[in-house]
Scaffold this motif. Structure first.
Motif, PDB file in Angstrom:
ATOM      1  N   ALA A   1     -26.729  -7.921 -20.111  1.00 14.58           N
ATOM      2  CA  ALA A   1     -26.358  -6.982 -21.161  1.00 14.58           C
ATOM      3  C   ALA A   1     -27.412  -6.911 -22.241  1.00 14.58           C
ATOM      4  O   ALA A   1     -27.835  -5.831 -22.662  1.00 14.58           O
ATOM      5  CB  ALA A   1     -25.012  -7.394 -21.760  1.00 14.58           C
ATOM      6  N   LEU A   2     -27.855  -8.086 -22.698  1.00 10.58           N
ATOM      7  CA  LEU A   2     -28.766  -8.110 -23.845  1.00 10.58           C
ATOM      8  C   LEU A   2     -30.191  -7.742 -23.434  1.00 10.58           C
ATOM      9  O   LEU A   2     -30.814  -6.855 -24.015  1.00 10.58           O
ATOM     10  CB  LEU A   2     -28.740  -9.507 -24.481  1.00 10.58           C
ATOM     11  CG  LEU A   2     -29.694  -9.708 -25.651  1.00 10.58           C
ATOM     12  CD1 LEU A   2     -29.346  -8.768 -26.788  1.00 10.58           C
ATOM     13  CD2 LEU A   2     -29.666 -11.137 -26.146  1.00 10.58           C
ATOM     14  N   ILE A   3     -30.671  -8.451 -22.422  1.00  8.23           N
ATOM     15  CA  ILE A   3     -32.091  -8.339 -22.106  1.00  8.23           C
ATOM     16  C   ILE A   3     -32.359  -7.203 -21.141  1.00  8.23           C
ATOM     17  O   ILE A   3     -33.261  -6.396 -21.337  1.00  8.23           O
ATOM     18  CB  ILE A   3     -32.597  -9.675 -21.526  1.00  8.23           C
ATOM     19  CG1 ILE A   3     -32.382 -10.776 -22.542  1.00  8.23           C
ATOM     20  CG2 ILE A   3     -34.053  -9.553 -21.130  1.00  8.23           C
ATOM     21  CD1 ILE A   3     -32.926 -12.107 -22.134  1.00  8.23           C
ATOM     22  N   HIS A   4     -31.553  -7.127 -20.088  1.00  9.82           N
ATOM     23  CA  HIS A   4     -31.858  -6.176 -19.030  1.00  9.82           C
ATOM     24  C   HIS A   4     -31.073  -4.885 -19.160  1.00  9.82           C
ATOM     25  O   HIS A   4     -30.880  -4.166 -18.197  1.00  9.82           O
ATOM     26  CB  HIS A   4     -31.633  -6.844 -17.673  1.00  9.82           C
ATOM     27  CG  HIS A   4     -32.397  -8.122 -17.579  1.00  9.82           C
ATOM     28  ND1 HIS A   4     -31.817  -9.337 -17.377  1.00  9.82           N
ATOM     29  CD2 HIS A   4     -33.715  -8.370 -17.749  1.00  9.82           C
ATOM     30  CE1 HIS A   4     -32.733 -10.272 -17.392  1.00  9.82           C
ATOM     31  NE2 HIS A   4     -33.888  -9.709 -17.615  1.00  9.82           N
ATOM     32  N   ALA A   5     -30.568  -4.616 -20.359  1.00  8.80           N
ATOM     33  CA  ALA A   5     -29.923  -3.326 -20.580  1.00  8.80           C
ATOM     34  C   ALA A   5     -30.242  -2.822 -21.984  1.00  8.80           C
ATOM     35  O   ALA A   5     -30.754  -1.726 -22.162  1.00  8.80           O
ATOM     36  CB  ALA A   5     -28.423  -3.457 -20.410  1.00  8.80           C
ATOM     37  N   ALA A   6     -29.964  -3.652 -23.004  1.00  6.50           N
ATOM     38  CA  ALA A   6     -30.028  -3.129 -24.361  1.00  6.50           C
ATOM     39  C   ALA A   6     -31.406  -3.249 -24.989  1.00  6.50           C
ATOM     40  O   ALA A   6     -31.868  -2.328 -25.648  1.00  6.50           O
ATOM     41  CB  ALA A   6     -29.000  -3.853 -25.221  1.00  6.50           C
ATOM     42  N   THR A   7     -32.076  -4.372 -24.814  1.00  8.33           N
ATOM     43  CA  THR A   7     -33.270  -4.569 -25.645  1.00  8.33           C
ATOM     44  C   THR A   7     -34.565  -4.680 -24.857  1.00  8.33           C
ATOM     45  O   THR A   7     -35.403  -3.786 -24.902  1.00  8.33           O
ATOM     46  CB  THR A   7     -33.104  -5.807 -26.540  1.00  8.33           C
ATOM     47  OG1 THR A   7     -32.730  -6.902 -25.728  1.00  8.33           O
ATOM     48  CG2 THR A   7     -32.039  -5.556 -27.573  1.00  8.33           C
ATOM     49  N   MET A   8     -34.739  -5.803 -24.118  1.00  6.25           N
ATOM     50  CA  MET A   8     -36.079  -6.063 -23.601  1.00  6.25           C
ATOM     51  C   MET A   8     -36.615  -4.946 -22.722  1.00  6.25           C
ATOM     52  O   MET A   8     -37.766  -4.548 -22.870  1.00  6.25           O
ATOM     53  CB  MET A   8     -36.124  -7.359 -22.813  1.00  6.25           C
ATOM     54  CG  MET A   8     -37.528  -7.701 -22.380  1.00  6.25           C
ATOM     55  SD  MET A   8     -37.618  -9.015 -21.180  1.00  6.25           S
ATOM     56  CE  MET A   8     -37.387  -8.127 -19.664  1.00  6.25           C
TER      57      MET A   8
END
Lengths: 523, 648, 99
Positions: free
Chosen positions: B250-257
């Motif tokens: 969710a955080l890295i591989h969708a929203a931000t990175m």
């Protein structure tokens, strides 16, 4: 006369080596502590050198000079520039860690063997190597340097041939055979290099009438000493060949994987992180300063060889099945970067190469020593014998990963700074070489991560079950190295400040200027 | 105020250091510490945001020089930060969504023995990502760039004892390294061109450089963006990256990175604007990835992989928008932010579903879950409506703008791009409806079905089941997990409206990225209408296929395209045959050559010297008389030679 | 008589000695042949001394005699001890000096 600091820095480990060797057989532990104490003392002296050294001052500082062999004008002449003092610091820094990491490497197999002496010999030899390496970084007399360059082979020969890993896949007999093969190969390669260098040293004396680096350089600069183009080139090649064997540069590299594979991990670190640095250091100090024109003449070929080293070493590291040989081939790749940086003849390249020597020493030490701890636990060097280590020994796996990340030059760790400087420095003069060398960073990620994946991750293998995590002694060895890697990655300024003035002087030796940025040049 | 910028990064960095070095003692409190520091970072970001709003549009950029990093002759690398509207947007997104996902992870990772390490890695990621968007030069950006790569590597491989996770982590890092090579070469070209790699110098003096050099820089930056943002041809790692825990996805591989590539292209807008050819390449990459990801998303039965395909496709939209130049930058970033909300929400919802279903990921074993997980259903549903661009929700505003911008590009190009983006919108509606229907509607296919073993690829061993293989008992997730989902659902619903209505977002970002309306050949309302029609077609097809008929528990064979799409359109097969196999052969033959050729020459020399001396040794037979003969012979030869010389 | 004839005699004796050393196996005979060669040299030295009219050659002949005497002592001792250990005086039996 002021205190001979440079002599003292080399004399302390030399005397320490004799004292360590003289410790009675039964007092083995005392010998270890003595060696450690001496190496720490040397580190203190090296630190004093760093403090006393004034960046931007005279080129060679803390100089000492005494007549030695008057008939041939050989002098005992010492002096350090920024590059030398940085490498002396590296050497003095690494030796205590090497000694601490190899604490049990030379212990007798049976506990009651009261007449066992190799323990003393092991630590004495390490100190002897340290003394000679330090002195060779300090020598400004070509002959004195040559003697040290050759003499350090003797203790190294015994360290490689005499001490190996305890457990060997094919048994003790095969281990001894392979060890002596590796030691002889190491010796012969380096002796051949040294022999050719000896011819060049004599040739230099015939042409220049002196062995003193300062005198020859001054005479060349003032124009009073003129070398014919061919003479200069031949002399350059003689020196360069010896350094390229030691460094090692492709295709003169094949002794390194054998030597590093068969030696114990601390000795492998001694080879690649300390002794080999004499080769690259000497390229900067002797090749460029004594033979600037020939250096420029040979640059294209050397840069190509260095690029081949980078890619070739990395590709072979990917194909290795033995942990130590993998690190050895990775080192060959890294030495390619160092040599490329030196011969790119830009400020960034040479500063980067010097930093690279220091950083590579620390990062390889971190990776190799942890690998040594791993190997001593399982008794095998084969990657396929491991699996799932992170589950049973997370600290070991973590430090191994950080060592590996440093080896693949992750930004934030010290090697990135130097590798990027070398790449930029090379790119600005030889764009093609710079781009091909950049491929090396992908390959580095490949061999490091494959190594980590195969040894540390996955299901825990039966033989790995119950493997102990790092002990306090081992953690004390690794943690400071990792701390240093992070510090020098974030704030390398203390090091660059020392190195920069010396690089400026080397650049003026070869009379090269950095290429101007295109936009500024257009203005 | 500008001193706070460093603190913004320092807070999570401190958390990472403490959590990773602290050891087992911190196991009990580690997750709270990590969450607290992420939250602190968000608060600092909010303070800076308020401060920035207080200033006029032209004076909003704040810079802070921290220290000289690598001072070498002619090469000045500094650690310095630049906080402008673009960075600010990212700071708020990263710390905001980051904090929510920290909270979610407290519940999600509750039963994992390495929860402390997990939070350490999450904090490390936040610090690296903030460094990436706050850096004032490309080299420092590079540090953040690889830093997020490292965090991503560590988190994908968090369950390292699973070979599939370890392999996926390695793959992600390696593919990213190929992209990093591009960034590294781009910086080298910048250095030789401008003598610097600071944003101010490089972006300010773009006009002074030849177009060849700008093209080189642009293409290399694009390569970097492709690696990080999973764009064709470096997209293959993203699907495998779903091996990581769901909060990571969710955080890295969708929203931000994965959106860092969009940031890089937008940040380097000046360079791309100077070379339209490169922009065309950017647009092509974006358009191809948009369709690629969408097609893959349609075929996957693994809920996370379907969402991963969707992420790829949505980032394709953003990259396409950046390739349009000043027409598109603003909308790319706007879509990036709204996507950050709804995609993070969708992933968290997927995680919640898996949490309640013994970590089953196969959607064919879901069905009818809306009754059992009402909160998850509602939040996931709102995210779903947002991503397909349901009028009024976030995705509608941002995606619609990108489609308009694509038409506004003008000429044939504009028509083609417009058609591609519209087609993409239809496919998006199709595969998202498919996910929605298969998961929450239809018959309850999970009854009497055993759960997969946690060692299987794709399955997450974080569950409370501890590897039990019973029939799942779907239930709603704990509060720590549902609250972040609810917050993100709010974002998915309202963010678009807040940004889009009255062009607020355009005005906010215009000073940094510049903005151009373009000349659209079609009226705005026509585009909107076309989008809605496409949406309806997509939804209708999916409902007809999956809602009306029962879903088979085992996937049918499917058409050639379906089968190819299930295998990620054969990208891995290609990589395997060409790169892995080829590489193995290359290294193996080199190892052989090194041994037999390079070493062989040396050993051969040694052997021939040895052979020669062995032969000479035979002369030493030990008979004193034969030694005497050789002495005698030697004497005769010497005397003969002397006499001969005399005679001559 | 022409002194050169003595030189011919010396050469003849030397050749006989050398041939004996190379051909014969009995250590005693070989030893005697060595003596024969030495004495052939002595004869040549004395002859040269006479030809050139100075005493250098004769002095060297004395030196040779002393060296020959010392050699006889050591050589015979070796042969005797060899014979004792091997019960043979053949030179070919002592061929251990090889690799």
């Amino acid at each position: 006369m002021s205190f001979p600091l440079l002599t003292a820095t080399a004399a302390l480990p030399a005397l320490g080596a004799i004292a360590t060797a003289a410790v009675p057989a039964a007092r083995r532990t005392a010998a270890k502590w003595l060696a450690l104490l001496v190496s720490v003392g040397t580190l203190v002296l090296a630190a004093i050198q760093l403090v006393r050294f004034e960046p931007g001052g005279a080129r060679y500082q803390l100089t000492e000079s005494h007549a030695w062999i008057k008939d041939f004008g050989v002098r005992y002449e010492l002096g350090v520039d920024g590059i030398g003092v940085a490498l002396i610091g590296l050497t003095a820094l690494l030796i205590p860690f090497i000694i601490a990491a190899g604490w049990h490497d030379a212990d007798p197999l049976e506990t009651n063997s009261s007449r066992w002496r190799p323990t003393q010999g092991f630590f004495a030899l390490i100190l002897a190597v340290e003394a000679m390496v330090v002195l060779s970084f300090e020598a400004t007399d070509v002959f004195l340097f040559y003697i040290l360059f050759e003499a350090m082979l003797i203790p190294m020969y015994f360290l490689i041939g005499g001490f190996g890993d305890r457990a060997h896949a094919q048994g003790d007999e095969a281990a001894a055979t392979q060890r002596s093969y590796a030691a002889v190969k190491f010796l012969l390669y380096n002796l051949v290099g040294g022999l050719i260098m000896l011819a060049a040293v004599i040739g230099l004396y015939v042409v220049a009438g002196s062995f003193s680096l300062n005198e020859i350089a001054a005479a060349r600069a003032s124009g009073s000493l003129h070398m014919a183009t061919n003479t200069e080139r031949l002399l350059f090649l003689g020196f360069f060949f010896a350094f390229a064997v030691k460094a090692p540069l492709w295709p003169l590299h094949t002794w390194l994987p054998n030597a590093m594979g068969e030696a114990t991990a601390p000795v492998a670190v001694l080879i690649t992180a300390v002794v080999d640095k004499v080769g690259t250091f000497a390229m900067l100090r002797f090749c460029l300063q004594l033979f600037p024109e020939a250096s420029k003449w040979a640059t294209p070929v050397i840069v190509v060889l260095a690029v081949i080293s980078i890619i070739y070493g990395a590709l072979l590291a990917v194909g290795q099945r033995d942990i130590k040989r993998l690190v050895a081939y990775a080192s060959i790749s890294h030495f390619g970067f160092i040599i490329m940086g030196i011969f790119a003849m830009t400020s960034q390249g040479q500063s980067g190469a010097t930093l690279y020597m220091v950083n590579h020493g620390i990062s390889t030490a971190a990776l190799m020593l942890v690998a040594g701890f791993l190997i001593s636990r399982r008794g095998s060097r084969l990657i396929s014998d491991y699996g799932g280590v992170q589950k049973v020994a997370p600290v070991l796996a973590g430090t191994f990963l950080i060592g590996g990340l440093a080896t693949l030059s992750l930004p934030g760790l010290a090697p990135f700074v130097s590798e990027f400087l070398v790449l930029v420095g090379t790119f600005s003069r030889y764009p093609a070489a710079g781009i091909v060398a950049t491929l090396g960073i992908v390959l580095a990620a490949l061999y490091v991560l494959v190594l980590y994946q195969r040894t540390m991750t996955g299901p825990v293998k039966a033989e790995i079950q119950g493997m102990p995590d790092l002990k306090v002694r081992e953690l004390l060895v690794v943690a400071p190295l990792i701390g240093l890697l992070i510090f020098l990655g974030v704030y390398p300024k203390p090091l660059t400040d020392i190195v920069n003035p010396s690089v400026r002087q080397t650049m003026s030796d070869v009379q090269k200027k950095d290429p101007n940025p295109v936009v500024e040049a257009a203005k | 105020m500008e001193n706070l910028i460093a603190l913004l990064i320092a807070a999570p960095l401190l958390g990472a250091a403490v959590l990773l070095c602290g050891g087992r003692r911190l196991d009990k409190a580690g997750h709270w510490l990590g969450t607290l520091l992420a939250g602190a970072s968000f608060v600092i970001g909010a303070v800076l945001f308020v401060d920035m709003l207080g200033r006029s549009a032209d004076h909003r950029t704040v810079t802070k020089h921290l220290f000289s990093w690598i001072p070498v002759e002619g090469f000045q690398a500094n650690v310095g930060f630049q906080l402008d509207q673009l960075s600010m947007t990212f700071v708020l997104l990263i710390t905001g969504v980051g904090t929510l996902i920290h909270i979610y992870s407290i519940g999600y990772m509750e039963h994992d023995e390495n929860r402390r390490r997990f939070f350490g890695y999450l904090n490390l990621f936040l610090a690296a990502m903030l460094l990436l968007v706050l850096a004032d030069n490309y080299l420092l950006l590079y540090v953040g760039w690889e830093g997020v790569g490292l965090a991503s590597y560590l988190l994908i491989g968090f369950w390292q004892h699973k070979p599939s996770a370890a392999t996926a982590a390695k793959k992600a890092f390696l593919v990213n390294r190929v992209g990093d090579m591009g960034l590294s070469i781009a910086i080298m070209v910048m250095f030789t061109t401008f003598g610097s790699f600071a944003f101010s110098t490089v972006l300010g003096e773009t006009g002074g450089a030849s177009s060849g050099r700008n093209t080189a820089i642009g293409l290399m930056l694009l390569l970097a963006a492709c690696g990080k943002s999973a764009q064709v041809p470096l997209q293959s790692w993203l699907g495998d990256a779903m091996e990581g825990p769901t909060p990571v996805s969710a955080l890295i591989h969708a929203a931000t990175m994965v959106t860092a590539g969009v940031y890089l292209i937008t940040r380097s807008g000046a360079i791309f604007n100077a070379v339209p050819d490169v922009q065309t390449v950017v647009v092509i990459v974006g358009a191809v990835t948009l369709l690629f990801g969408a097609i893959v998303g349609c075929a996957k039965d693994d809920i996370k992989k379907a969402l991963a395909g969707s992420t790829m496709s949505q980032i394709g939209y953003m990259v396409l928008a950046t390739g349009l130049g000043p027409i598109g930058y603003v909308f790319a970033i706007m879509h990036l932010v709204t996507h950050g909300f709804f995609k993070a929400g969708l992933f968290l919802g997927a995680g919640s579903v898996m949490h309640g279903m013994n970590d089953e990921v196969d959607m064919r074993k879901y069905g009818g879950l809306r009754k059992y997980m009402p909160v998850t259903f509602v939040t996931f549903g709102l995210g779903y409506l947002a991503i397909i661009g349901f009028p009024g929700l976030s995705g509608f505003f941002s995606k619609d703008k990108i489609i308009e911008a694509a038409f506004a590009k003008g000429g044939t190009e504009g028509w083609i791009l417009g058609a591609v983006t519209l087609l993409g919108a239809a496919i998006t509606a199709y595969y998202m409806t498919r996910v929605m229907v298969m998961t929450f509607f239809g018959e309850e296919r999970w009854k009497h079905a055993k759960t997969a073993s946690p060692d299987q690829p794709g399955v997450e061993p974080a569950a409370e089941t501890h590897g039990a293989h019973d029939e799942p008992h779907p239930h709603e997730s704990p509060k720590s997990m549902t609250i972040p989902m609810i917050v993100l659902a709010f974002g998915s619903v309202f963010a678009g409206g807040i940004f889009g209505i009255g062009d607020r977002f355009v005005k906010w970002l215009e000073p940094v990225t510049s903005f151009d309306h373009g000349n659209s050949p079609v009226a705005e309302w026509t585009v909107t209408a076309a989008t809605i029609v496409c949406l309806l077609i997509g939804v209708g097809l999916a409902v007809a296929q999956y809602g009306r008929k029962p879903v088979p528990a085992v996937a049918p064979r499917g058409s050639l395209l379906t089968r190819a799409a299930r295998r990620d359109l054969l990208q891995d097969d290609f990589n395997h045959v060409v790169l892995v196999r080829g590489g193995e052969h290359l290294t193996r033959s080199l190892v052989y050559l090194d041994h037999s050729l390079v070493d062989g020459v040396v050993n051969g020399t040694a052997a021939s010297v040895g052979g020669l001396s062995g032969r000479l040794r035979k002369l030493q037979n030990g008979f004193a008389r034969s030694y005497a003969v050789s002495m005698f012979g030697g004497a005769v030869v010497i005397i003969a030679a002397t006499l001969l010389m005399r005679a001559v | 008589m022409n002194p050169v004839n003595y030189l011919y005699l010396a050469a003849l004796l030397f050749t006989i000695g050398a041939a004996g050393v190379l051909i014969r196996r009995n250590a005693i005979v070989v030893f005697m042949c060595v003596e024969l060669m030495l004495n052939a040299c002595n004869l040549a030295f004395v002859c040269f001394s006479r030809l050139h009219g100075n005493l250098d050659g004769q002095i060297i002949a004395f030196f040779t005699m002393v060296v020959a005497a010392a050699e006889v002592v050591v050589g015979l001792a070796i042969i005797v001890s060899l014979f004792r250990s091997r019960h043979s005086a053949s030179v070919d039996d002592a061929s251990l000096m090889k690799l």
